[in-house]
Design a protein around this motif. Sequence first.
Motif, mmCIF file in Angstrom:
data_model
loop_
_atom_site.group_PDB
_atom_site.id
_atom_site.type_symbol
_atom_site.label_atom_id
_atom_site.label_comp_id
_atom_site.label_asym_id
_atom_site.label_seq_id
_atom_site.Cartn_x
_atom_site.Cartn_y
_atom_site.Cartn_z
ATOM 1 N N VAL A 82 62.068 6.092 54.744
ATOM 2 C CA VAL A 82 62.767 6.113 53.599
ATOM 3 C C VAL A 82 62.142 6.776 52.350
ATOM 4 C CG1 VAL A 82 63.947 4.541 51.679
ATOM 5 C CG2 VAL A 82 64.414 4.073 54.153
ATOM 6 N N GLY A 83 60.896 6.461 52.416
ATOM 7 C CA GLY A 83 59.933 6.877 51.429
ATOM 8 C C GLY A 83 59.727 8.575 51.448
ATOM 9 N N ILE A 103 61.961 10.529 53.001
ATOM 10 C CA ILE A 103 63.253 11.270 52.599
ATOM 11 C C ILE A 103 63.189 11.065 50.999
ATOM 12 C CG2 ILE A 103 65.564 10.960 52.757
ATOM 13 C CD1 ILE A 103 65.194 10.119 55.697
ATOM 14 N N GLY A 104 63.112 9.904 50.365
ATOM 15 C CA GLY A 104 63.194 9.893 48.982
ATOM 16 C C GLY A 104 62.487 10.939 48.208
ATOM 17 N N VAL A 105 61.248 11.174 48.542
ATOM 18 C CA VAL A 105 60.348 12.024 47.928
ATOM 19 C C VAL A 105 60.810 13.447 48.232
ATOM 20 C CG1 VAL A 105 58.005 12.790 48.041
ATOM 21 C CG2 VAL A 105 58.301 10.607 47.887
ATOM 22 N N GLN A 106 61.249 13.945 49.328
ATOM 23 C CA GLN A 106 61.778 14.889 49.567
ATOM 24 C C GLN A 106 63.043 15.484 48.594
ATOM 25 O OE1 GLN A 106 60.227 17.558 51.072
ATOM 26 N NE2 GLN A 106 58.590 15.891 51.255
ATOM 27 N N ILE A 107 63.785 14.435 48.496
ATOM 28 C CA ILE A 107 65.119 14.369 47.677
ATOM 29 C C ILE A 107 64.619 14.676 46.255
ATOM 30 C CG2 ILE A 107 67.063 13.191 46.706
ATOM 31 C CD1 ILE A 107 67.395 11.913 49.586
ATOM 32 N N ILE A 108 63.685 13.771 45.783
ATOM 33 C CA ILE A 108 63.078 14.185 44.563
ATOM 34 C C ILE A 108 62.708 15.567 44.007
ATOM 35 C CG2 ILE A 108 61.439 13.284 42.735
ATOM 36 C CD1 ILE A 108 61.731 10.457 43.887
ATOM 37 N N LYS A 109 61.686 15.793 45.113
ATOM 38 C CA LYS A 109 61.148 17.114 44.940
ATOM 39 C C LYS A 109 62.316 18.434 44.978
ATOM 40 C CE LYS A 109 56.396 16.473 46.833
ATOM 41 N NZ LYS A 109 55.497 16.746 47.779
ATOM 42 N N LYS A 146 65.612 18.145 44.566
ATOM 43 C CA LYS A 146 66.710 18.274 43.399
ATOM 44 C C LYS A 146 66.239 18.127 42.136
ATOM 45 C CE LYS A 146 70.057 17.740 46.630
ATOM 46 N NZ LYS A 146 70.929 18.636 47.019
ATOM 47 N N ILE A 177 64.842 15.658 40.561
ATOM 48 C CA ILE A 177 65.369 14.512 39.939
ATOM 49 C C ILE A 177 64.477 14.064 38.772
ATOM 50 C CG2 ILE A 177 65.884 12.056 40.466
ATOM 51 C CD1 ILE A 177 67.092 13.101 42.968
ATOM 52 N N ASP A 194 63.558 10.687 36.047
ATOM 53 C CA ASP A 194 63.147 9.408 35.683
ATOM 54 C C ASP A 194 64.146 8.754 35.033
ATOM 55 O OD1 ASP A 194 62.273 9.763 33.240
ATOM 56 O OD2 ASP A 194 60.027 9.465 33.884
#
Length: 137
Positions: free
Chosen positions: A49-50, A52-58, A60, A62, A64
């Motif tokens: 999950v971490g 995938i989450g970091v890849q989405i943040i980078k 897209k 995103i 804070d």
Amino acid sequence: MKFIKYLLVGFFFGIVLTKAEAVSWYRIYEMFQFQSFHMYGIIMTAIAVGVIGVQIIKRKNIKDIDGNPIYIQEKEKGNARYWIGGILFGLGWAMVGACPGPIFIMLGAGFMSVGLILIGALLGTFLYGVFKDKLPH
């Protein structure tokens, strides 16, 4: 208002960890004895999950909660500090049966003897702050 959001997320996280038995001393003992896959499954799920989450943040870009861009700093090269830190963390986790997050959940669940573990964790954090300039980073 932000405080309430964070508090609610903390309560939810505590409930999830409690229901998943991730705060159980027995489950942690089983993990370090290589007798059960339960905790390894939880840890591997958290890692997935971490990542995938970091890849989405980078990808897209995103932002804070305040609208600022999230910057994830690259890890520095080196092996010794990761091995030393990992061994110390793992030994502490195995000896007391709790990693830092569940300490607060156990206290909230009424296990007051965990207060000693919390004091030890805070003392260790303080000592790190005192000696951090002399440690290999």
